[in-house]
Design a protein around this motif. Structure first.
Motif, PDB file in Angstrom:
ATOM      1  N   THR A  65      84.316  96.046  20.216  1.00 27.83           N
ATOM      2  CA  THR A  65      83.056  96.651  20.625  1.00 27.83           C
ATOM      3  C   THR A  65      81.901  95.722  20.265  1.00 27.83           C
ATOM      4  OG1 THR A  65      82.703  97.754  18.505  1.00 27.83           O
ATOM      5  CG2 THR A  65      84.029  98.946  20.167  1.00 27.83           C
ATOM      6  N   ASP A  66      80.716  96.044  20.757  1.00 30.81           N
ATOM      7  CA  ASP A  66      79.529  95.276  20.355  1.00 30.81           C
ATOM      8  C   ASP A  66      79.348  95.339  18.843  1.00 30.81           C
ATOM      9  OD1 ASP A  66      79.000  94.616  22.978  1.00 30.81           O
ATOM     10  OD2 ASP A  66      77.397  96.084  23.246  1.00 30.81           O
ATOM     11  N   ALA A  67      79.645  96.488  18.255  1.00 29.28           N
ATOM     12  CA  ALA A  67      79.512  96.635  16.795  1.00 29.28           C
ATOM     13  C   ALA A  67      80.479  95.704  16.072  1.00 29.28           C
ATOM     14  CB  ALA A  67      79.764  98.087  16.389  1.00 29.28           C
ATOM     15  N   ASP A  68      81.699  95.548  16.600  1.00 27.48           N
ATOM     16  CA  ASP A  68      82.659  94.620  16.000  1.00 27.48           C
ATOM     17  C   ASP A  68      82.121  93.188  16.039  1.00 27.48           C
ATOM     18  OD1 ASP A  68      84.631  96.590  15.514  1.00 27.48           O
ATOM     19  OD2 ASP A  68      85.390  96.413  17.567  1.00 27.48           O
ATOM     20  N   VAL A  69      81.547  92.812  17.172  1.00 26.61           N
ATOM     21  CA  VAL A  69      80.990  91.465  17.312  1.00 26.61           C
ATOM     22  C   VAL A  69      79.882  91.233  16.290  1.00 26.61           C
ATOM     23  CG1 VAL A  69      79.699  89.920  18.837  1.00 26.61           C
ATOM     24  CG2 VAL A  69      81.630  91.226  19.743  1.00 26.61           C
ATOM     25  N   LEU A  70      78.987  92.176  16.162  1.00 27.95           N
ATOM     26  CA  LEU A  70      77.876  92.032  15.221  1.00 27.95           C
ATOM     27  C   LEU A  70      78.378  91.962  13.785  1.00 27.95           C
ATOM     28  CD1 LEU A  70      75.335  94.474  16.897  1.00 27.95           C
ATOM     29  CD2 LEU A  70      75.155  91.980  16.763  1.00 27.95           C
TER      30      LEU A  70
ATOM     31  N   ASP B  33      78.334  81.216  16.369  1.00 24.92           N
ATOM     32  CA  ASP B  33      77.461  81.954  17.271  1.00 24.92           C
ATOM     33  C   ASP B  33      78.282  82.337  18.503  1.00 24.92           C
ATOM     34  OD1 ASP B  33      75.148  83.121  18.445  1.00 24.92           O
ATOM     35  OD2 ASP B  33      73.889  81.563  17.554  1.00 24.92           O
ATOM     36  N   VAL B  34      77.653  83.087  19.384  1.00 30.74           N
ATOM     37  CA  VAL B  34      78.321  83.482  20.612  1.00 30.74           C
ATOM     38  C   VAL B  34      77.742  82.714  21.791  1.00 30.74           C
ATOM     39  CG1 VAL B  34      78.966  85.797  19.865  1.00 30.74           C
ATOM     40  CG2 VAL B  34      76.733  85.435  20.906  1.00 30.74           C
TER      41      VAL B  34
ATOM     42  N   ARG C 104      84.055  89.431  24.111  1.00 27.32           N
ATOM     43  CA  ARG C 104      84.040  89.875  22.737  1.00 27.32           C
ATOM     44  C   ARG C 104      85.220  89.312  21.939  1.00 27.32           C
ATOM     45  NH1 ARG C 104      83.054  95.155  25.463  1.00 27.32           N
ATOM     46  NH2 ARG C 104      80.875  95.798  25.173  1.00 27.32           N
ATOM     47  N   GLY C 105      86.392  89.231  22.568  1.00 28.03           N
ATOM     48  CA  GLY C 105      87.606  88.880  21.846  1.00 28.03           C
ATOM     49  C   GLY C 105      87.578  87.549  21.139  1.00 28.03           C
TER      50      GLY C 105
END
Length: 209
Positions: free
Chosen positions: A198-203, A50-51, A32-33
């Protein structure tokens, strides 16, 4: 010992200035970082963000110790010498590999849904993480990207262990790193703020592009 960066966003902004040679790049962040570092890079360079999802393969008795890694679209990359020293074989970590494949697939679904990775054929690709300790996940990511026949691949990180950076120079066309401190112990020690994303931060970061 002082901090080098206030946070990942500042590190990414500084790193972007060293990447101005890239034209229309695909910027692939290791979640995530790495996403928080990559977002200002993609914004500065006008690139696609993108990831590229990666997962560490941990030593079963002590999962924090990485014995390899896996990236989406690639096969597990194991540290065979470390496994040997631990008295293990690739078969010994087959169960861990399967668990990490499942978590990798879950994260891909969360971050990208049904959308595939961008086509990397012939593209300028920048792989970004928030730092390099052992380099296992970065190595797995670079091998997965190389299999997609890109035009040029750059690994970009704000900070890394000297030996790891040296070892990875042969895995990419270029490795751009802002600092390789002599007393490197962990990536987080060089950031004043190094909260876990968090996943929410990534999104949220992906949605800003």
């Amino acid at each position: 010992m002082g901090h080098l960066f206030a946070d990942r966003a500042e590190a990414g902004a500084l790193l972007a200035e060293r990447l101005l040679f890239a034209r229309d790049p695909v910027v692939l962040a290791l979640p995530r970082g790495g996403v928080a570092v990559a977002e200002p890079i993609a914004r500065r360079l006008g690139g696609v963000l993108d990831v590229l999802v990666t997962r560490k393969i941990g030593y079963p008795p002590t999962p924090e110790l990485g014995v390899g890694a896996i990236a989406e679209g690639g096969e597990p990359v194991l540290d065979l010498e470390l496994l040997r020293r631990l008295g293990m074989t690739p078969a010994s970590v087959a169960g861990v590999v399967e668990q990490e494949r499942m978590e990798l697939a879950r994260r891909v679904a969360v971050y990208r849904g049904e959308r595939p990775l961008p086509d990397l054929t012939g593209q300028e690709v920048i792989v970004v993480d928030d730092g390099l300790a052992t380099g296992g996940t970065a190595r797995a990511a670079l091998l997965a990207v190389a299999a997609a026949a890109p035009g040029r691949v750059t690994l970009a990180v704000p900070v890394g262990a000297r030996e790891t950076v040296r070892a990875l120079r042969g895995e990419a066309d270029e490795v751009v790193v802002l600092a390789t401190p002599a007393d490197f112990r962990a990536v987080g020690q060089w950031y004043a703020s190094f909260d876990q994303l968090t996943d929410a931060d990534v999104l949220r970061l992906l949605g800003e592009r």
